[in-house]
Design a protein around this motif. Structure first.
Motif, PDB file in Angstrom:
ATOM      1  N   ILE A  69       8.253 -65.055  18.887  1.00 51.49           N
ATOM      2  CA  ILE A  69       8.590 -66.234  19.686  1.00 51.49           C
ATOM      3  C   ILE A  69       9.536 -65.799  20.793  1.00 51.49           C
ATOM      4  O   ILE A  69      10.522 -65.099  20.541  1.00 51.49           O
ATOM      5  N   ARG A  70       9.224 -66.211  22.009  1.00 48.58           N
ATOM      6  CA  ARG A  70      10.048 -65.862  23.168  1.00 48.58           C
ATOM      7  C   ARG A  70      10.706 -67.136  23.698  1.00 48.58           C
ATOM      8  O   ARG A  70      10.074 -68.192  23.784  1.00 48.58           O
ATOM      9  N   VAL A  71      11.974 -67.041  24.039  1.00 56.14           N
ATOM     10  CA  VAL A  71      12.722 -68.182  24.551  1.00 56.14           C
ATOM     11  C   VAL A  71      12.651 -68.207  26.072  1.00 56.14           C
ATOM     12  O   VAL A  71      12.898 -67.193  26.737  1.00 56.14           O
ATOM     13  N   VAL A  72      12.275 -69.366  26.625  1.00 61.68           N
ATOM     14  CA  VAL A  72      12.279 -69.566  28.077  1.00 61.68           C
ATOM     15  C   VAL A  72      13.148 -70.780  28.379  1.00 61.68           C
ATOM     16  O   VAL A  72      13.567 -71.508  27.493  1.00 61.68           O
ATOM     17  N   GLY A  73      13.415 -70.986  29.664  1.00 61.03           N
ATOM     18  CA  GLY A  73      14.330 -72.048  30.054  1.00 61.03           C
ATOM     19  C   GLY A  73      13.659 -73.398  30.242  1.00 61.03           C
ATOM     20  O   GLY A  73      12.528 -73.639  29.807  1.00 61.03           O
ATOM     21  N   SER A 120      23.251 -64.592  19.633  1.00 62.62           N
ATOM     22  CA  SER A 120      22.972 -63.250  19.137  1.00 62.62           C
ATOM     23  C   SER A 120      21.477 -63.027  18.919  1.00 62.62           C
ATOM     24  O   SER A 120      21.030 -61.895  18.713  1.00 62.62           O
ATOM     25  N   HIS A 121      20.692 -64.121  18.973  1.00 63.79           N
ATOM     26  CA  HIS A 121      19.237 -64.024  18.862  1.00 63.79           C
ATOM     27  C   HIS A 121      18.654 -64.072  20.269  1.00 63.79           C
ATOM     28  O   HIS A 121      18.947 -65.006  21.027  1.00 63.79           O
ATOM     29  N   ARG A 122      17.855 -63.125  20.601  1.00 61.28           N
ATOM     30  CA  ARG A 122      17.427 -62.871  21.976  1.00 61.28           C
ATOM     31  C   ARG A 122      16.915 -64.119  22.696  1.00 61.28           C
ATOM     32  O   ARG A 122      15.951 -64.754  22.275  1.00 61.28           O
ATOM     33  N   GLY A 123      17.610 -64.477  23.755  1.00 62.38           N
ATOM     34  CA  GLY A 123      17.190 -65.571  24.616  1.00 62.38           C
ATOM     35  C   GLY A 123      17.797 -66.917  24.294  1.00 62.38           C
ATOM     36  O   GLY A 123      17.779 -67.818  25.141  1.00 62.38           O
TER      37      GLY A 123
END
Length: 451
Positions: A279-283, A247-250
């Motif tokens: 903070i941005r989530v990446v793979g 539910s938290h983006r990314g």
């Protein structure tokens, strides 16, 4: 002068685990020498990143025989932990038994037979004979870096090298790893004003440090429940407090929400700053060329700094490979992680991280150590055989707390029986079934350990 007939014992390392073992042996009147390669006690707590705080509460996180100061906050800082551990060693007079700036470079059995003791060679050129060796050098000092890390030409730091945001070049910062250290570092960078991304390979359950204003472990009604029911209740309380991870983006969806099946990631600020866009989530990182980082989804971005929260490897560079039986470099152990297979008069304190506070673990292992040393002086066989041998052995570092506690309780009872009634020559205690699954976690995140 008459030579002492008391057994001479050696401890390797004067961090928290080594100090717990040293305190136990000195208090029991043993002849013990501790070797510390640095010039101070306290281990990694002197050099951890400055934003580090315990994920376990103050009142349950200290040594068994020394409460933490009541003036400390609920979750003490790195500096407070360092000061507490140093004071423990100084006030108990333990430094009198420590040889500082003296690294152990080799430990080998006398005449190839560990039942005769061990020869310990040190950086000062000396080789000393000891009747037993206690290894307490820790498992949070040899960084585990992926091969891809070598391709980055910007600032590249493992979590063990990072101190604060002054170490970074910006504005673009990538944190690789989403354990407790990774969460801390990403939050530190984001709050420092850097454009922060965090690389997360798989889904995790992110737990808050407190629920209803209390540390999770201090919720009395929950703590009284059996472990499996306790997990179910906590899982639901975490879901209510934090929501589903996805539910938290990314954030990726975890394969399981069972807390026993997830590494214990305890951090509320990661999801907070994700929700605020800081903070941005990446793979997963799959390739690096200069400052260009390629991810599993096929995208490529440039970064100025990378912080690697990729954990640590177990390292015993001084111990002959044939001295103990290992699995992927990690000694197989029984009796709460204290006894290695196939070696007499060799013990481990701290080579395990049952979930929760760690200093009480070192205290408990050190108390068990006293009984085991007493038994070892009466038998010649490797003690592990009396505690289940290979069938009960594990290479795990991360363990469920209740599983470890059960194993320790059994080991303590058996050690005391053996001390009172030493087994006849050649007699072994009936091997027990292994309490642990074959799978294990061998690389441990610094802050995952608890304190």
């Amino acid at each position: 002068m008459t030579k002492s007939t008391k057994p001479a014992y050696c401890i390797i390392g004067a961090g928290a685990a080594g100090l717990a073992a040293l305190k136990a042996l000195v208090s029991a009147g043993h002849d013990v020498t501790c070797f510390e390669r640095s010039d101070r006690i306290g281990g990694h707590w002197h050099t951890d990143y400055e934003a580090l705080h315990l994920i376990t509460p103050r009142d349950s996180s200290g040594f068994a025989d020394r409460e933490m100061p009541s003036a400390y906050p609920t979750f003490p800082s790195r500096n407070q932990m360092r000061d507490y551990i140093v004071d423990y060693g100084m006030s108990n007079g333990l430094t009198e038994h420590i040889l500082f700036s003296t690294e152990v470079v080799q430990v080998r059995p006398v005449n190839g037979d560990s039942s005769q003791g061990w020869l310990v060679s040190t950086s000062d050129g000396a080789t000393r004979h000891f009747d037993a060796v206690i290894v307490a050098n820790g498992h949070l000092w040899d960084p585990a870096l992926p091969d891809v890390a070598s391709g980055f030409t910007g600032v590249s730091l493992h979590s063990s090298q990072y101190r604060n945001t002054r170490d970074l070049e910006g504005p673009r910062v990538l944190v690789v790893g989403a354990g407790n250290s990774g969460c801390d570092l990403a939050v530190d960078a984001a709050q420092g004003g850097f454009t922060t991304s965090i690389s997360i390979r798989g889904g995790r359950v992110y737990q808050p440090k407190t629920l209803y204003g209390r540390p999770r472990s201090e919720l009395k009604l929950v703590a009284k429940l059996p472990p499996r029911l306790q997990e179910r209740v906590l899982r639901e309380l975490v879901r209510i407090a934090v929501g589903d991870p996805e539910s938290h983006r990314g954030l990726p969806k975890p394969d399981s929400r069972n807390l026993f099946e997830n590494l214990p990631v305890v951090n509320s600020l990661l999801t907070y700053w994700i929700d605020h866009g800081r903070i941005r989530v990446v793979g997963e990182v799959v390739a690096i060329d200069g400052r260009a980082v390629s991810f599993a989804d096929g995208t490529t971005e440039e970064f100025d700094s990378i912080l690697w929260a990729s954990g640590f490897k177990v390292a015993l560079p001084f111990l002959e490979p044939s001295a103990v039986e290992t699995r992927e470099g990690v000694p197989l152990r029984v009796a709460g992680g204290v006894l290695p297979l196939n070696a007499s008069r060799l013990f481990f304190v701290g080579l395990i991280a049952p979930r929760g506070p760690q200093l009480p673990v070192y205290s408990a292992q050190s108390e068990l150590l006293l009984d085991l040393l007493a038994v070892q002086e009466k038998v010649t066989k490797p003690l592990a055989e009396y505690f289940g041998g290979a069938r009960a052995a594990t290479d795990q570092i991360d363990q469920l707390r209740h599983v470890w506690a059960r194993d320790m309780a059994k080991a303590t009872r058996l050690a005391r029986r053996l001390k009172e009634r030493p087994p006849a020559a050649g007699a072994f205690h009936r091997p027990a079934r292994s309490a642990f699954p074959d799978s294990s976690v061998r690389r441990v995140d610094r802050a995952t350990e608890g304190p």
